[in-house]
Design a protein around this motif. Structure first.
Motif, PDB file in Angstrom:
ATOM      1  N   THR A 102       0.803  -1.226   0.000  1.00  0.00           N
ATOM      2  CA  THR A 102       0.000   0.000   0.000  1.00  0.00           C
ATOM      3  C   THR A 102       0.837   1.279   0.000  1.00  0.00           C
ATOM      4  N   GLN A 103       2.142   1.151   0.256  1.00  0.00           N
ATOM      5  CA  GLN A 103       3.066   2.297   0.354  1.00  0.00           C
ATOM      6  C   GLN A 103       2.751   3.194   1.552  1.00  0.00           C
ATOM      7  N   GLU A 104       1.974   2.714   2.528  1.00  0.00           N
ATOM      8  CA  GLU A 104       1.642   3.494   3.722  1.00  0.00           C
ATOM      9  C   GLU A 104       2.743   3.360   4.763  1.00  0.00           C
ATOM     10  N   ILE A 105       3.007   4.458   5.481  1.00  0.00           N
ATOM     11  CA  ILE A 105       4.016   4.469   6.529  1.00  0.00           C
ATOM     12  C   ILE A 105       3.495   3.694   7.733  1.00  0.00           C
ATOM     13  N   LEU A 106       4.355   2.829   8.267  1.00  0.00           N
ATOM     14  CA  LEU A 106       4.012   1.984   9.409  1.00  0.00           C
ATOM     15  C   LEU A 106       4.869   2.356  10.614  1.00  0.00           C
ATOM     16  N   PRO A 107       4.489   1.903  11.815  1.00  0.00           N
ATOM     17  CA  PRO A 107       5.351   2.096  12.982  1.00  0.00           C
ATOM     18  C   PRO A 107       6.673   1.348  12.781  1.00  0.00           C
ATOM     19  N   SER A 108       7.743   1.871  13.350  1.00  0.00           N
ATOM     20  CA  SER A 108       9.075   1.298  13.118  1.00  0.00           C
ATOM     21  C   SER A 108       9.196  -0.154  13.567  1.00  0.00           C
ATOM     22  N   TYR A 109       8.428  -0.580  14.569  1.00  0.00           N
ATOM     23  CA  TYR A 109       8.532  -1.970  15.020  1.00  0.00           C
ATOM     24  C   TYR A 109       8.082  -2.954  13.947  1.00  0.00           C
ATOM     25  N   GLU A 110       7.292  -2.504  12.970  1.00  0.00           N
ATOM     26  CA  GLU A 110       6.868  -3.389  11.880  1.00  0.00           C
ATOM     27  C   GLU A 110       8.049  -3.780  10.978  1.00  0.00           C
ATOM     28  N   CYS A 111       9.122  -3.004  11.012  1.00  0.00           N
ATOM     29  CA  CYS A 111      10.313  -3.328  10.219  1.00  0.00           C
ATOM     30  C   CYS A 111      11.419  -3.964  11.054  1.00  0.00           C
ATOM     31  N   SER A 112      11.455  -3.659  12.348  1.00  0.00           N
ATOM     32  CA  SER A 112      12.532  -4.182  13.180  1.00  0.00           C
ATOM     33  C   SER A 112      12.264  -5.600  13.656  1.00  0.00           C
ATOM     34  N   ASP A 113      11.021  -6.024  13.644  1.00  0.00           N
ATOM     35  CA  ASP A 113      10.637  -7.361  14.065  1.00  0.00           C
ATOM     36  C   ASP A 113      10.585  -8.284  12.844  1.00  0.00           C
ATOM     37  N   SER A 114      11.112  -9.484  12.972  1.00  0.00           N
ATOM     38  CA  SER A 114      11.111 -10.413  11.829  1.00  0.00           C
ATOM     39  C   SER A 114       9.692 -10.822  11.432  1.00  0.00           C
ATOM     40  N   ASN A 115       8.738 -10.673  12.331  1.00  0.00           N
ATOM     41  CA  ASN A 115       7.347 -10.998  12.020  1.00  0.00           C
ATOM     42  C   ASN A 115       6.569  -9.800  11.502  1.00  0.00           C
ATOM     43  N   GLY A 116       7.219  -8.659  11.405  1.00  0.00           N
ATOM     44  CA  GLY A 116       6.542  -7.441  10.962  1.00  0.00           C
ATOM     45  C   GLY A 116       6.210  -7.482   9.486  1.00  0.00           C
ATOM     46  N   SER A 117       5.255  -6.666   9.099  1.00  0.00           N
ATOM     47  CA  SER A 117       4.793  -6.658   7.712  1.00  0.00           C
ATOM     48  C   SER A 117       5.441  -5.552   6.883  1.00  0.00           C
ATOM     49  N   GLY A 118       6.308  -4.738   7.493  1.00  0.00           N
ATOM     50  CA  GLY A 118       6.887  -3.600   6.787  1.00  0.00           C
ATOM     51  C   GLY A 118       8.270  -3.863   6.229  1.00  0.00           C
ATOM     52  N   SER A 119       8.667  -2.985   5.343  1.00  0.00           N
ATOM     53  CA  SER A 119      10.020  -2.979   4.783  1.00  0.00           C
ATOM     54  C   SER A 119      10.527  -1.547   4.828  1.00  0.00           C
TER      55      SER A 119
END
Length: 91
Positions: A39-56
């Motif tokens: 979606t190109q939406e900004i996520l909270p930083s924990y979504e990228c720092s956690d291996s289970n997160g959905s962000g990049s």
């Protein structure tokens, strides 16, 4: 009339502050945001720092209305011009 002279220490410290501000603003690292790749939406930083997160991590570009554009998910594809460097960024 008495002339006031600045001490050399004051001048040196003032110059060091200007130099530090210049070097800090010319960092070689591009801006990094945690973003949902679909979606190109900004996520909270924990979504990228956690291996289970959905962000990049998304590098460079800009954001508007909580969405990013003009950057890249590939850090090496985004260059940030700094002090004494040349070239242009792309994404």
């Amino acid at each position: 009339m008495v002339r006031r002279r600045l001490r050399s220490g004051t001048v040196v410290l003032g110059g060091m502050g200007v130099l530090a501000a210049t070097l800090t603003s010319c960092s070689s690292e591009p801006d990094r945001r945690c973003v949902d790749p679909v979606t190109q939406e900004i996520l909270p930083s924990y979504e990228c720092s956690d291996s289970n997160g959905s962000g990049s991590y998304y590098y460079g570009g800009s954001n508007s209305h909580n969405k990013v554009s003009g950057g890249s998910f590939n850090k090496s594809a985004v260059e940030r011009d700094g002090f004494g460097s040349s070239g242009s960024g792309g994404g």
